[in-house]
Motif scaffolding. Structure first.
Motif, short mmCIF file in Angstrom:
data_model
loop_
_atom_site.label_atom_id
_atom_site.label_comp_id
_atom_site.label_asym_id
_atom_site.label_seq_id
_atom_site.Cartn_x
_atom_site.Cartn_y
_atom_site.Cartn_z
N LYS A 63 0.85 -1.18 0.00
CA LYS A 63 0.00 0.00 0.00
C LYS A 63 0.89 1.24 0.00
N ALA A 64 0.36 2.36 -0.47
CA ALA A 64 1.14 3.60 -0.55
C ALA A 64 1.74 3.97 0.81
N GLU A 65 0.97 3.77 1.87
CA GLU A 65 1.48 4.12 3.20
C GLU A 65 2.58 3.15 3.69
N ASP A 66 2.77 2.04 2.98
CA ASP A 66 3.81 1.07 3.33
C ASP A 66 5.00 1.13 2.38
N GLU A 67 5.16 2.26 1.70
CA GLU A 67 6.24 2.39 0.71
C GLU A 67 7.61 2.09 1.31
#
Length: 140
Positions: free
Chosen positions: A115-119
């Motif tokens: 996910k984007a927040e887990d980049e």
């Protein structure tokens, strides 16, 4: 509108690893963008027989797959199987299931979606860091 008015949807990212091919995919990917991507990957394979790949999707709005030459798609899949070890995708959509339709049932490529927040976890998984400007334009 002429070709100078459009911004390429595929944008290379500088990283801390020479053998990591990292890109932002921004907005809609035209057939020309897709053809360019395959050319960039061929250049990466020429420099490094084995590479990892990071694809960061930014406001992704689809790909014109039907307008990319069948031979380009076929060769792209074959060469990816020969050269890519790991592939991390970041953001929406999670297109791993779509990509796996082009690959054998047990592909030699290890693919993970983040996910984007887990980049940060994606970069860590690939043992790399971005260098320079991020998708938001901030410097790292």
């Amino acid at each position: 509108m002429n070709f100078l008015d459009t911004v390429p949807a595929i944008r290379r990212l500088e990283t801390s690893r020479d053998d990591l091919f990292a890109i932002d995919v921004v907005g809609h990917v035209s057939a020309a963008d897709g053809e360019n991507l395959f050319g960039l990957m061929e250049a990466a394979y020429a420099l490094h027989p084995r590479i990892d790949v990071l694809v960061r999707l930014v406001d992704h709005d689809g790909v014109d797959w039907t307008h990319i030459a069948d031979e380009t798609l076929k060769q792209g899949a074959i060469h990816a199987l020969e050269h890519v070890g790991r592939c991390a995708t970041i953001g929406k959509p999670d297109w791993i299931a779509d990509a796996q339709r082009f690959l054998p049932s047990s592909p030699p490529i290890e693919i993970r979606h983040f996910k984007a927040e887990d980049e940060a976890a994606a970069w860590q998984w690939l043992a790399a860091q971005p260098i320079g400007a991020t998708a938001s334009g901030a410097l790292t």
